[in-house]
Scaffold this active site. Structure first.
Site, short mmCIF file in Angstrom:
data_model
loop_
_atom_site.label_atom_id
_atom_site.label_comp_id
_atom_site.label_asym_id
_atom_site.label_seq_id
_atom_site.Cartn_x
_atom_site.Cartn_y
_atom_site.Cartn_z
N ARG A 120 0.89 -1.37 0.06
CA ARG A 120 0.05 -0.16 0.04
C ARG A 120 0.67 1.24 0.12
NH1 ARG A 120 -3.50 -0.93 5.09
NH2 ARG A 120 -4.95 0.52 4.41
N GLN A 126 -1.49 3.28 -4.95
CA GLN A 126 -2.57 3.82 -3.98
C GLN A 126 -3.78 3.86 -4.85
OE1 GLN A 126 -0.41 7.27 -2.29
NE2 GLN A 126 0.71 5.92 -1.05
N ASP A 129 -5.80 0.90 -3.47
CA ASP A 129 -5.80 0.41 -2.22
C ASP A 129 -7.31 0.27 -1.48
OD1 ASP A 129 -5.47 0.19 0.48
OD2 ASP A 129 -4.07 1.92 0.56
N SER A 132 -7.72 0.67 2.24
CA SER A 132 -7.93 1.89 2.66
C SER A 132 -9.07 2.64 2.27
CB SER A 132 -6.74 2.84 1.96
OG SER A 132 -5.54 2.94 2.49
N TYR A 227 2.10 -1.45 9.84
CA TYR A 227 1.13 -2.01 10.52
C TYR A 227 1.57 -2.25 12.04
CZ TYR A 227 -1.24 -3.52 6.26
OH TYR A 227 -1.79 -3.36 5.00
#
Ligand code: NAD
Length: 384
Positions: A120, A126, A129, A132, A227
């Site tokens: 990501r 992007q 993604d 998201s 993460y």
């Protein structure tokens, strides 16, 4: 040559999203793909068959997407038994949580592509993604769901009939969903505080005008790829105990904490719920069959506890904002298909970083290293 991309109605009960929408039909055509949707597949998200036809897609009968399509586009994994050998399935398949199903797909000769594994942080990824875009929809909707169950105004209101204090909102987990929840609650006039185990979250929370809650009992727990890492049992117990006082002081608690490939960590214990004031609302975005962030949350249900606290099991929030979530998801999926398709055919080049991140099974084997590792070393994903 053209690739036929098929969309069936989503398999999961209550799922209203659809993987591809009428407005991406043109873009699919420009990357060599033709869209075919089963009748009614988009109805739950507000996209009728006629809109697909008008945009140039074909409408199919029940089951035909699986029989005819080269690529089956979905949100959640359909029944593997319906997928044809030689076909490809693309969606949010959660391969780390169900590696055995991925092995089954490989054995059936199905190429499985999952947006969960997208790198990501790569700028060129992007537009693809989906984690998201769906988390953003969930974070926004979490606040609106909280308002529905809360008996007071969110903003400070000074009127001739008296003054209403602003609602105090605590957001636990300040990733994409949490930040969207913070922004939405702030726009409604609430006082917002947030907490996360990743130190990087502090500046992001503060830039949205919310206060960052620091815990002294738990150190930073950033993991790989931006993460969080899973906490040890001791860290989790300390976190739960220290959070209890903060939770009790808030009217609304929205939990968004996730660790990739694991069941959601429990942040709010039964004791913490018991210490909340009557009328308070908890929205548990992690609530699923695997458990959730809040003790006692039930997926897709609102439960009122003996002390008058409402716990909303809200793992299905993107589906509750189905039109916007589907529109964004369709654009993410189309961008990914544009990356994988060339000259009217699917090209799987595992030397490419994006392709290697998303392709889980190909050529009869599980090619995704993390999924293969999950097959040999299963994670503790069972509910406690
Ligand atoms: P996620 O859905 O995996 O988790 C949600 C949040 O829960 C995270 O912020 C995580 O730190 C937090 N969390 C996990 N365990 C917790 C615990 N025990 N207590 C408190 N909080 C806990 O995360 P996400 O929203 O998908 O974002 C993950 C990361 O990816 C973030 O760093 C985000 O900024 C980054 N990201 C970057 C891009 C980009 O560069 N384009 C895009 C999307 C996300």
């Amino acid at each position: 040559m053209t690739v036929l991309v098929g969309v069936a109605k989503e398999a999961a009960a209550g799922e209203r999203r659809v993987a591809l929408t009428p407005d991406v039909v043109g873009r699919l055509g420009s990357v060599g793909a033709q869209l075919a949707v089963e009748a009614g597949a988009g109805a739950g998200a507000g996209f009728p068959d006629a809109d697909y036809e008008k945009a140039g897609a074909t409408v199919l009968g029940p089951g035909q997407a699986f029989e005819r399509a080269d690529v089956v586009a979905c949100v959640g994994l359909p029944d593997p038994a319906r997928l044809r050998a030689g076909s490809t399935v693309v969606g949010l398949l959660q391969p780390l949580l169900r590696p055995q199903l991925m092995e089954e797909l490989a054995a059936r000769g199905v190429t499985a592509v999952s947006l969960d594994g997208l790198p990501r942080t790569l700028p060129r990824a992007q537009a693809m993604d989906a984690l998201s875009s769906q988390a953003s929809a969930a974070g926004y909707k979490a606040v609106l769901v909280a308002t529905e169950h809360f008996g007071r105004y969110f903003p400070l209101l000074i009127t001739a009939a008296g003054t209403s204090k602003p609602a105090e909102v605590l957001v636990l987990g300040a990733g994409v969903a949490g930040l969207q929840a913070i922004g939405t609650a702030r726009r409604l006039g609430a006082v917002v505080r947030a907490y996360d185990v990743r130190p990087a979250a502090k500046g992001e929370v503060q830039s949205l005008g919310a206060h960052f809650v620091e815990l002294s009992s738990v150190g930073p727990a950033a993991g790989e790829g931006g993460y969080a890492r899973a906490l040890t049992a001791e860290e989790q117990a300390a976190q739960q105990a220290e959070l209890e006082g903060h939770i009790a002081r808030h009217d609304i608690v929205i939990t968004t904490a996730q660790v990739p490939g694991r069941r959601p960590p429990e942040l709010v214990t039964a004791a913490a719920v018991a210490a909340m004031r009557p009328g308070s609302v908890l929205v548990d975005m992690g609530a699923s069959d695997l458990g959730g962030n809040v003790a006692g949350s039930v997926p897709a249900e609102a439960v009122v506890t003996a002390n008058g606290v409402t716990i909303v099991g809200a793992g299905d929030l993107p589906s509750r904002l189905a039109t916007s979530a589907s529109a964004a998801y369709a654009r993410n999926l189309t961008a990914l298909l544009g990356h994988l398709l060339a000259d009217g055919a699917l090209h799987i080049d595992l030397g490419d970083e994006i392709t290697a991140g998303v392709v889980v099974t190909h050529g009869g084997t599980v090619v995704h290293p993390a999924t293969a590792a999950a097959l040999t070393h299963p994670q503790p994903t069972e509910a406690p």
